[in-house]
Design an enzyme around this catalytic site. Structure first.
Site, PDB file in Angstrom:
ATOM      1  N   LYS A   1       1.610   8.431  31.954  1.00 12.72           N
ATOM      2  CA  LYS A   1       2.192   7.485  31.197  1.00 12.72           C
ATOM      3  C   LYS A   1       2.012   5.946  32.191  1.00 12.72           C
ATOM      4  O   LYS A   1       2.371   6.239  33.142  1.00 12.72           O
ATOM      5  CB  LYS A   1       4.320   7.711  30.851  1.00 12.72           C
ATOM      6  CG  LYS A   1       4.631   7.157  32.895  1.00 12.72           C
ATOM      7  CD  LYS A   1       6.368   7.803  31.912  1.00 12.72           C
ATOM      8  CE  LYS A   1       7.242   6.785  33.200  1.00 12.72           C
ATOM      9  NZ  LYS A   1       7.956   6.437  33.506  1.00 12.72           N
TER      10      LYS A   1
ATOM     11  N   LYS B   1       5.583   1.633  36.340  1.00 15.97           N
ATOM     12  CA  LYS B   1       5.506   0.465  37.211  1.00 15.97           C
ATOM     13  C   LYS B   1       4.679   0.767  39.247  1.00 15.97           C
ATOM     14  O   LYS B   1       4.800  -0.380  40.220  1.00 15.97           O
ATOM     15  CB  LYS B   1       6.411  -0.412  37.433  1.00 15.97           C
ATOM     16  CG  LYS B   1       8.000   0.362  37.283  1.00 15.97           C
ATOM     17  CD  LYS B   1       8.746  -0.745  36.908  1.00 15.97           C
ATOM     18  CE  LYS B   1       9.950  -0.341  36.270  1.00 15.97           C
ATOM     19  NZ  LYS B   1      11.200   0.214  37.277  1.00 15.97           N
TER      20      LYS B   1
ATOM     21  N   LYS C   1       8.601  12.882  41.537  1.00 15.06           N
ATOM     22  CA  LYS C   1       8.986  11.837  42.755  1.00 15.06           C
ATOM     23  C   LYS C   1       9.345  12.341  44.340  1.00 15.06           C
ATOM     24  O   LYS C   1       9.261  11.746  45.215  1.00 15.06           O
ATOM     25  CB  LYS C   1      10.542  10.982  42.755  1.00 15.06           C
ATOM     26  CG  LYS C   1      10.450   9.943  41.230  1.00 15.06           C
ATOM     27  CD  LYS C   1      10.975   8.899  41.609  1.00 15.06           C
ATOM     28  CE  LYS C   1      10.880   7.352  40.602  1.00 15.06           C
ATOM     29  NZ  LYS C   1      11.191   6.199  39.984  1.00 15.06           N
TER      30      LYS C   1
HETATM   31  P1  ATP Z   1       8.365   3.990  37.172  1.00 17.67           P
HETATM   32  O1  ATP Z   1       7.689   4.099  36.853  1.00 17.67           O
HETATM   33  O2  ATP Z   1       7.670   3.938  38.049  1.00 17.67           O
HETATM   34  O3  ATP Z   1       8.933   5.830  37.345  1.00 17.67           O
HETATM   35  P2  ATP Z   1       9.351   3.932  35.371  1.00 17.67           P
HETATM   36  O4  ATP Z   1       9.219   2.102  34.942  1.00 17.67           O
HETATM   37  O5  ATP Z   1      10.132   5.273  34.674  1.00 17.67           O
HETATM   38  O6  ATP Z   1       9.590   4.089  36.507  1.00 17.67           O
HETATM   39  P3  ATP Z   1      12.984   2.427  34.665  1.00 17.67           P
HETATM   40  O7  ATP Z   1      12.409   0.929  35.202  1.00 17.67           O
HETATM   41  O8  ATP Z   1      14.369   2.494  35.261  1.00 17.67           O
HETATM   42  O9  ATP Z   1      11.477   3.345  35.699  1.00 17.67           O
HETATM   43  O10 ATP Z   1      12.555   2.397  33.060  1.00 17.67           O
HETATM   44  C1  ATP Z   1      13.217   1.649  32.431  1.00 17.67           C
HETATM   45  C2  ATP Z   1      13.417   1.527  31.268  1.00 17.67           C
HETATM   46  O11 ATP Z   1      11.487   2.192  30.361  1.00 17.67           O
HETATM   47  C3  ATP Z   1      13.292   3.742  30.767  1.00 17.67           C
HETATM   48  O12 ATP Z   1      14.226   3.939  29.419  1.00 17.67           O
HETATM   49  C4  ATP Z   1      12.278   4.358  30.296  1.00 17.67           C
HETATM   50  O13 ATP Z   1      11.723   5.636  29.538  1.00 17.67           O
HETATM   51  C5  ATP Z   1      11.214   2.672  30.044  1.00 17.67           C
HETATM   52  N1  ATP Z   1       9.588   3.191  29.950  1.00 17.67           N
HETATM   53  C6  ATP Z   1       9.004   3.282  31.179  1.00 17.67           C
HETATM   54  N2  ATP Z   1       7.868   3.501  31.302  1.00 17.67           N
HETATM   55  C7  ATP Z   1       7.591   4.014  29.660  1.00 17.67           C
HETATM   56  C8  ATP Z   1       6.268   3.875  29.232  1.00 17.67           C
HETATM   57  N3  ATP Z   1       5.200   3.854  29.597  1.00 17.67           N
HETATM   58  N4  ATP Z   1       6.488   3.929  27.569  1.00 17.67           N
HETATM   59  C9  ATP Z   1       7.465   4.151  27.300  1.00 17.67           C
HETATM   60  N5  ATP Z   1       8.629   3.494  27.974  1.00 17.67           N
HETATM   61  C10 ATP Z   1       8.330   3.784  29.442  1.00 17.67           C
END
Ligand code: ATP
Ligand code: LTN
Length: 334
Positions: free
Chosen positions: A197, A200, A115
């Protein structure tokens, strides 16, 4: 909350549009576990401001996320669904735990490295100490399990280290939490760059399926999903695009990857992508419909926000008071 049950805590940030990765990696498991545990599901809005946010948009997204928790099937009577910023103990415990966390530990966190590279113009102290706030979230509720995607494992390890360090000094104050990683869907990859991965915050909208995408958009994105030139539907690292599609299909249907390989033996990528797309639509459409219904009932959602924050405050303050006493803060006079 029932005394006989163990405690579960998890949270999501109200930033960006939630993706299929968030749903399959986290939210879906939350629902599956919600009967077995006393659960705290938090909209971690305080974490969100480590990256600059538009205030109106943050407020709006936070409410949408809370509504999504409800639409996914989490029961606000049995569990606790609330905004982090409505429970001041999160920030207070985070301050105390900051004093028990080393700079070197935080410097190793990959999310911080990622980040800060992405937001080079705003590498603020909050971004650096973010994992300490996450530790506070979890430890406040004496959580036994924390369902997260694989990307959060490092933060969970740090949480355990901080808790053990604190307990080593002051006695058994915190329960040591375990991570819970779902059997499938723990790491959904980008549809455009399947070695990254699904995120969002990805700038390419075709890389992610958003939970609120309409069926046509979902089908179009799957049609464009990057695969390879092998032409075989096999679950192996050499074919990351196909492997990811199998993972998505597996997480949506509960079928094992080996059975999926058999099911599509001899079929082309085109057919396979269509089947995965349709399956995802069939999972997301009912969720979207429920979300729209719940959002219409403003009084109901407001009531959940109020009553669940009260519950969360009650439990969080119990731990906070204990910690404050342990570190030597003066007693309150009543
Ligand atoms: P960003 O992708 O913007 O960094 P994020 O989606 O990782 O944000 P959060 O919204 O806090 O951040 O994530 C919420 C949950 O979703 C966490 O438990 C994270 O591990 C899970 N998660 C996020 N992306 C994935 C993915 N691609 N596959 C599986 N689990 C995910
Ligand atoms: N750091 C997590 C979100 C998060 C969280 C938590 C998850 C904040 N506090 C407590 C589980 C438990 C993320 O970025 N996905």
């Amino acid at each position: 909350m029932e005394d006989s049950k163990k405690t579960l805590f998890s949270g999501m940030q109200a930033t960006g549009n939630l993706t299929l990765g968030n749903y399959l990696g986290a939210l879906k498991n939350w629902v599956a576990l919600s009967d077995e545990y006393n659960c705290f599901y938090c909209v971690v809005d305080e974490h969100s401001i480590t990256v600059r946010q538009d205030p109106a948009e943050l407020r709006n997204r936070a409410r949408k996320l809370l509504t999504l928790y409800l639409a996914a099937g989490l029961d606000p009577e049995k569990n606790c669904i609330y905004y982090q910023s409505h429970v001041s103990a999160h920030a207070e415990l985070a301050w105390i735990l900051n004093c028990f966390t080393y700079m070197g530990e935080l410097q190793r966190m990959t999310q911080f490295k990622d980040k800060s590279a992405k937001h080079a113009d705003n590498i603020n102290a909050g971004l650096f100490t973010y994992p300490v706030l996450m530790a506070a979230d979890i430890l406040l509720f004496q959580s036994d399990v924390v369902p997260v995607g694989i990307d959060q494992m490092q933060h969970l390890e740090l949480t355990r280290d901080i808790a053990q360090r604190f307990n080593g000094i002051y006695g058994d104050v915190f329960k040591i939490p375990e991570a819970y990683i779902g059997k499938s869907g723990a790491k959904i990859m980008s549809l455009q760059e399947p070695t990254k991965k699904m995120s969002k915050s990805d700038e390419n909208p075709n890389a992610s399926i958003y939970l609120l995408d309409d069926p046509d958009t979902i089908m179009r994105k799957f049609k464009r999903a990057v695969t390879d030139s092998e032409g075989t539907i096999l679950y192996r690292d050499e074919q990351p695009g196909v492997k990811n599609l199998i993972d998505i299909y597996s997480a949506c249907t509960g079928k094992a990857p080996a059975d999926i390989e058999k099911e599509f033996d001899g079929k082309g990528y085109g057919d396979f992508k269509m089947e995965v797309g349709e399956t995802v639509v069939s999972v997301l459409k009912p969720l979207q419909d429920r979300m729209a219904d719940i959002a219409k009932d403003k009084a109901y959602v407001d009531n959940v926000i109020k009553t669940n924050a009260e519950k969360a405050n009650y439990f969080a303050n119990k731990t906070l008071r204990k910690v404050q006493k342990k570190v030597g803060f003066p007693e309150r006079i009543r």
